[in-house]
Enzyme design. Structure first.
Site, PDB file in Angstrom:
ATOM      1  N   GLN A 179      25.250  38.223  40.068  1.00 52.20           N
ATOM      2  CA  GLN A 179      23.991  39.049  40.726  1.00 52.20           C
ATOM      3  C   GLN A 179      23.154  37.777  41.628  1.00 52.20           C
ATOM      4  OE1 GLN A 179      22.662  41.844  39.958  1.00 52.20           O
ATOM      5  NE2 GLN A 179      24.413  42.321  38.390  1.00 52.20           N
ATOM      6  N   ALA A 200      31.471  43.585  45.023  1.00 50.59           N
ATOM      7  CA  ALA A 200      30.414  43.755  46.629  1.00 50.59           C
ATOM      8  C   ALA A 200      29.356  45.126  46.394  1.00 50.59           C
ATOM      9  CB  ALA A 200      31.852  44.824  47.487  1.00 50.59           C
ATOM     10  N   HIS A 201      29.906  45.907  44.908  1.00 48.40           N
ATOM     11  CA  HIS A 201      27.978  47.057  45.268  1.00 48.40           C
ATOM     12  C   HIS A 201      27.319  45.946  44.291  1.00 48.40           C
ATOM     13  CE1 HIS A 201      28.538  47.290  40.483  1.00 48.40           C
ATOM     14  NE2 HIS A 201      29.489  46.471  40.003  1.00 48.40           N
ATOM     15  N   THR A 237      48.463  46.917  47.252  1.00 48.78           N
ATOM     16  CA  THR A 237      48.258  46.805  49.360  1.00 48.78           C
ATOM     17  C   THR A 237      46.486  46.385  48.589  1.00 48.78           C
ATOM     18  OG1 THR A 237      50.001  48.369  48.623  1.00 48.78           O
ATOM     19  CG2 THR A 237      47.742  48.401  50.426  1.00 48.78           C
ATOM     20  N   CYS A 325      26.300  47.769  31.059  1.00 45.28           N
ATOM     21  CA  CYS A 325      26.970  47.307  29.736  1.00 45.28           C
ATOM     22  C   CYS A 325      26.567  47.629  28.421  1.00 45.28           C
ATOM     23  CB  CYS A 325      28.280  46.142  30.170  1.00 45.28           C
ATOM     24  SG  CYS A 325      28.581  46.009  31.619  1.00 45.28           S
TER      25      CYS A 325
HETATM   26  N1  PLP Z   1      29.532  39.827  36.090  1.00 44.18           N
HETATM   27  C1  PLP Z   1      27.937  39.811  36.184  1.00 44.18           C
HETATM   28  C2  PLP Z   1      26.852  39.164  36.180  1.00 44.18           C
HETATM   29  C3  PLP Z   1      27.966  40.968  36.481  1.00 44.18           C
HETATM   30  O1  PLP Z   1      26.211  41.280  36.317  1.00 44.18           O
HETATM   31  C4  PLP Z   1      28.364  42.172  36.454  1.00 44.18           C
HETATM   32  C5  PLP Z   1      28.329  43.122  36.865  1.00 44.18           C
HETATM   33  O2  PLP Z   1      27.377  44.118  36.603  1.00 44.18           O
HETATM   34  C6  PLP Z   1      30.487  41.465  36.549  1.00 44.18           C
HETATM   35  C7  PLP Z   1      29.778  40.707  36.650  1.00 44.18           C
HETATM   36  C8  PLP Z   1      31.053  42.936  36.631  1.00 44.18           C
HETATM   37  O3  PLP Z   1      31.154  42.837  38.614  1.00 44.18           O
HETATM   38  P1  PLP Z   1      32.112  44.159  38.833  1.00 44.18           P
HETATM   39  O4  PLP Z   1      31.102  45.606  38.507  1.00 44.18           O
HETATM   40  O5  PLP Z   1      32.321  44.528  40.038  1.00 44.18           O
HETATM   41  O6  PLP Z   1      32.988  43.819  37.377  1.00 44.18           O
END
Ligand code: PLP
Length: 386
Positions: A179, A200-201, A237, A325
């Site tokens: 974050q 990246a997202h 890959t 989540c």
């Molecule tokens: N760690 C934190 C603090 C996150 O906010 C997130 C995604 O919400 C992740 C890990 C997981 O990242 P990714 O969505 O690229 O698997």
């Protein structure tokens, strides 16, 4: 209806510059970086360039960046890779109860494999006391991991002090910086971290690509087997278009970091103050100042956060309850419970997270719409008393 997107902590749109940089690697420049011919070489060079760009954003050397399939994989790799590398002599891990599930579930997995995990507490605004880390350390501690900033409440940890507590005892230190990378200044040497997870997202790059920073000389066991990619640390890959996009997103973040932080902090504070002033029985989650410039996490007494989200969505406003989540489930957020928030209040939590394309006008729209939504829901509530 033009939607107002205030869920940038869940994910961000791909920046147009990022998309344009990725497109050739989905079309004519489709080579496999492991191929010996010109197309392969072009792909290999593109991955190398992206590695430099990502390393540049966090003050690392390119050789210390291993690309992964996202932040979750980076967290899994850090924990399992370090734990397995040292399992014959060390079997103890230290983390916090407010980590992302990518960390908590990996700890649960390692506990089943025989590791012991200590969870240090956080205070009422979500901060870890470095002394609690010191007190939890033992001769068998493999690694300490504390997230840089929390995805739900935005609290930024005093990370360099926490890392110093671990490293002065000769223990490796990992941080989940998913974050913070691209959102606030992150420098691996200033923070004093040995391993750091990124995605990246969260910074206007594509989904399904991330990286683990591994300080040179750190002993880690590969978790994905099958080839010599990523210096033998992560087989498969490479996701060339994704990695190229991550690199360009990192460059843009570096360029725009300071003015964007200032802009978002201003909008964040306007939203926080506006909500707290116009709706009674509301409270801010997380530290008021040591927080991400884009995070507004509010508890609304007497209402379900989920109900507010549905009505906001009908009004064209995308927000989130706790983290993406955990939304969809009615249980209270593990993060808010760890802060000592009563479960019934935690269920009234809504998280707004701002980003590059959030405008002042959008914030004012939320401030106009929200009081009516909360009032209507409270009117319907059998338990709410003003
Ligand atoms: N760690 C934190 C603090 C996150 O906010 C997130 C995604 O919400 C992740 C890990 C997981 O990242 P990714 O969505 O690229 O698997």
């Amino acid at each position: 209806m033009k939607r107002i997107y205030l869920d940038y902590a869940a994910t961000t749109p791909v920046h147009p510059e990022v998309r344009n940089a990725m497109l050739p690697y989905l079309t004519e420049e489709f080579g496999n970086p492991s191929s010996m011919h010109a197309r392969g070489l072009a792909a290999k060079e593109a991955v190398a360039r992206a590695r430099e760009q990502v390393a540049g954003l966090i003050g690392a050397r390119p050789g210390e960046v291993v690309f992964t399939g996202g932040g979750t994989e980076a967290d899994n790799f850090a924990f399992s890779g370090v734990a397995l590398a040292r399992r014959t002599t060390h079997n103890h891990l230290i983390t916090t109860g407010i980590e992302h599930h990518a960390v908590l579930e990996t700890c649960r997995f390692l506990a089943k494999m025989g590791f012991t995990v200590s969870y240090v507490p956080v205070d009422g605004v979500g901060l870890v006391d470095p002394q609690d880390i010191e007190m939890s350390l033992s001769g068998s501690t493999v690694m300490v991991s504390v997230m840089h900033a929390n995805n739900e409440i935005g609290a930024i940890q005093p990370l360099s002090e926490i890392a110093a507590a671990a490293r002065s005892a000769g223990v490796l230190f990992h941080t989940d910086a998913v974050q913070t990378v691209g959102r606030i200044r992150v420098n691996v040497d200033e923070l004093g971290v040995d391993l750091l997870s990124m995605s990246a997202h969260k910074l206007y790059g594509p989904k399904g690509v991330g990286a683990l920073y591994i300080r040179r000389g750190t002993n880690i066991t590969p978790m994905v087997h099958g080839g010599a990619q990523e210096e033998g640390l992560r087989a498969g890959t490479e996701n060339v278009p994704g990695i190229v996009g991550f690199g360009v997103a990192a460059d843009i973040a570096r360029r725009e970091l300071l003015p964007e932080m200032k802009r978002e902090t201003f909008l964040r504070d306007r939203l926080i103050q506006g909500i707290l002033a116009s709706i009674d029985q509301t409270s801010l989650n997380g530290h008021p100042e040591q927080r991400l410039p884009n995070n507004v996490s509010i508890n609304f007494a007497g209402v379900e956060g989920e109900a507010i989200l549905v009505m906001l969505d009908e009004a064209g406003i995308c927000a989130s309850g706790g983290s993406a989540c955990t939304s969809g489930s009615v249980s209270s957020s593990h993060v808010l419970l760890a802060l000592g928030c009563p479960p019934e209040l935690a269920r009234g939590c809504v998280r707004f997270t701002l980003g590059k394309w959030t405008t002042e006008e959008e914030i004012e729209t939320v401030l106009n719409v929200l009081p009516g939504i909360v009032a209507r829901l409270r009117d319907m509530s059998p338990t709410y008393t003003s």
